[in-house]
Write an enzyme that holds these catalytic residues in place. Sequence first.
Site, PDB file in Angstrom:
ATOM      1  N   GLU A  34      30.873  47.118  37.263  1.00 52.35           N
ATOM      2  CA  GLU A  34      31.532  47.409  38.547  1.00 52.35           C
ATOM      3  C   GLU A  34      31.383  48.846  39.029  1.00 52.35           C
ATOM      4  O   GLU A  34      32.367  49.596  39.164  1.00 52.35           O
ATOM      5  CB  GLU A  34      33.017  47.063  38.448  1.00 52.35           C
ATOM      6  CG  GLU A  34      33.260  45.621  38.178  1.00 52.35           C
ATOM      7  CD  GLU A  34      34.676  45.194  38.523  1.00 52.35           C
ATOM      8  OE1 GLU A  34      35.492  46.059  38.910  1.00 52.35           O
ATOM      9  OE2 GLU A  34      34.963  43.999  38.398  1.00 52.35           O
TER      10      GLU A  34
ATOM     11  N   GLU B  28      33.001  38.144  34.995  1.00 50.25           N
ATOM     12  CA  GLU B  28      34.476  38.170  34.966  1.00 50.25           C
ATOM     13  C   GLU B  28      35.032  37.236  36.042  1.00 50.25           C
ATOM     14  O   GLU B  28      34.489  37.192  37.146  1.00 50.25           O
ATOM     15  CB  GLU B  28      35.044  39.569  35.259  1.00 50.25           C
ATOM     16  CG  GLU B  28      34.930  40.548  34.141  1.00 50.25           C
ATOM     17  CD  GLU B  28      35.545  41.885  34.505  1.00 50.25           C
ATOM     18  OE1 GLU B  28      36.441  41.939  35.374  1.00 50.25           O
ATOM     19  OE2 GLU B  28      35.074  42.900  33.951  1.00 50.25           O
TER      20      GLU B  28
HETATM   21  C1  GCO Z   1      37.660  44.902  36.958  1.00 49.77           C
HETATM   22  C2  GCO Z   1      37.445  45.289  35.593  1.00 49.77           C
HETATM   23  C3  GCO Z   1      38.446  44.755  34.604  1.00 49.77           C
HETATM   24  C4  GCO Z   1      39.828  44.452  35.175  1.00 49.77           C
HETATM   25  C5  GCO Z   1      39.904  43.026  35.670  1.00 49.77           C
HETATM   26  C6  GCO Z   1      41.249  42.756  36.335  1.00 49.77           C
HETATM   27  O1  GCO Z   1      36.999  43.963  37.388  1.00 49.77           O
HETATM   28  O2  GCO Z   1      38.429  45.582  37.634  1.00 49.77           O
HETATM   29  O3  GCO Z   1      36.165  44.889  35.154  1.00 49.77           O
HETATM   30  O4  GCO Z   1      38.493  45.805  33.682  1.00 49.77           O
HETATM   31  O5  GCO Z   1      40.793  44.616  34.175  1.00 49.77           O
HETATM   32  O6  GCO Z   1      38.925  42.788  36.627  1.00 49.77           O
HETATM   33  O7  GCO Z   1      41.434  43.686  37.366  1.00 49.77           O
END
Ligand code: GCO
Length: 452
Positions: A163, A357
């Site tokens: 990200e 994710e």
């Molecule tokens: C993100 C990060 C994660 C977060 C999850 C929830 O996408 O922000 O990769 O570390 O914890 O997405 O916000």
Amino acid sequence: MGFSKDFVWGAATSSHQVEGAYLEDGKGLDLWDVYEQEAGHVYEGHTGHVSCDHYHRYKEDVQLMKEIGLQAYRFSINWSRIMPEGVGVVNQRGIDFYKRLLDELLCAGIEPYITLFHWETPYALYQKGGWMNPDIVNWFGEYAAVVSKEFSPMVKNYFTLNEPQCFIGLGYQNGQHAPGLHLMNRDLFQMAHNVMKAHGAAVLQLRANASQPIQIGYAPTCGVFYPASEKEADVEAARKKLFECPDLENWTWNVSWWSDPVMLGTYPEDGLKKYEPYLPNITQDDLTLMHQPLDFYGQNIYNGQMVKADENGNPVIVKRYPGFPKTAIQWPVTPECLRWGAKFLYERYQKPFYITENGQSCQDVISLDGNVHDPQRIDFTHRYLRELKRAAEEGADIRGYFHWSFMDNFEWACGYSERFGMVYVDYPTQKRIIKDSGYWYRNVIQTNGENL
Ligand code: GCO
């Protein structure tokens, strides 16, 4: 038809969010270690000093992963745990921790996927300018070489960055994340340029130092735009909205600026025009470095916005109705974004695709019966996975899904106030409890999603 027979069912975490052992065994300070110390940066002053104590409890955690039946586990290496100053000296005790973790995973038949960078900037490098300093390209390459030398005998799969939209946008544009800065756009575009060059340097070093054939990908994020109907005009409007470069104030939150150079070897034309006054010097060598051959493309997708075409075919956001479903962290529940995000991204970048994710936070509690019942997370994940399956059946080459998250953990500026895990963590006692969703996910894995 469903998911492919070799579809990978996993879950994800990141080092700063689960490991704890804040300065143990020679680990150096990372940027979040320092950011958390400042009042007001993290909910109720929570820190990652102990977190889920995964550094010490990894054996128990891997057994829980095995009980859930995870086929893969995506986790990050804490750069400053293995290189306390970010460059130079390698901390063998940090290396040894990750080798112990990898041993446990491989013995449990769980495929490791390493994320090189999930926001753990070594503080020593931040002090030298961090992502603003063009030298970070070589610093990140040096780190990637160490990771590859040390772990490639055990690990075949890597993601370089998690990200970049967040660690640059939230960290340096709107200041909601570490280091909490509000830099000028010229600085931000320079950082983005350095980030994508660093990605390329890491790919080269990972491959050059690997002791076996490895697969490398990239894990950005996006807010998806999905069509209001299956009408081609609406679909085209959503696709256009997803990939167009937004106006300056939101530019860090977009897909193509962060992925076209890496995946296609060019910045998007509309962005080059719109952002021209703020751009760094962009050379062909820079683009060639960014555009190293990759084996797969990942995306963290949680939600999106509905779009319809106006009479001229231009995208119009469809406002969500009052009381639209949302999660504990106040994110909307929009399952369609997994279908359309996967379709649009696969279509544009033509690489095997992973959802790196996806998940939701719930107000999870330990019930009187001693279990953690999380029907909302089950329903959410069921709906999203059904949409992802549609994308696979409609031709997108989807290779796997990593649920966020394996276990409750440190949710950045929200601290421990948000629970995303399939495993509940009672922080005062460090007791783990597999939530109902963990057992539900086990059935999904066992049937390869046939039961969705
Ligand atoms: C993100 C990060 C994660 C977060 C999850 C929830 O996408 O922000 O990769 O570390 O914890 O997405 O916000």
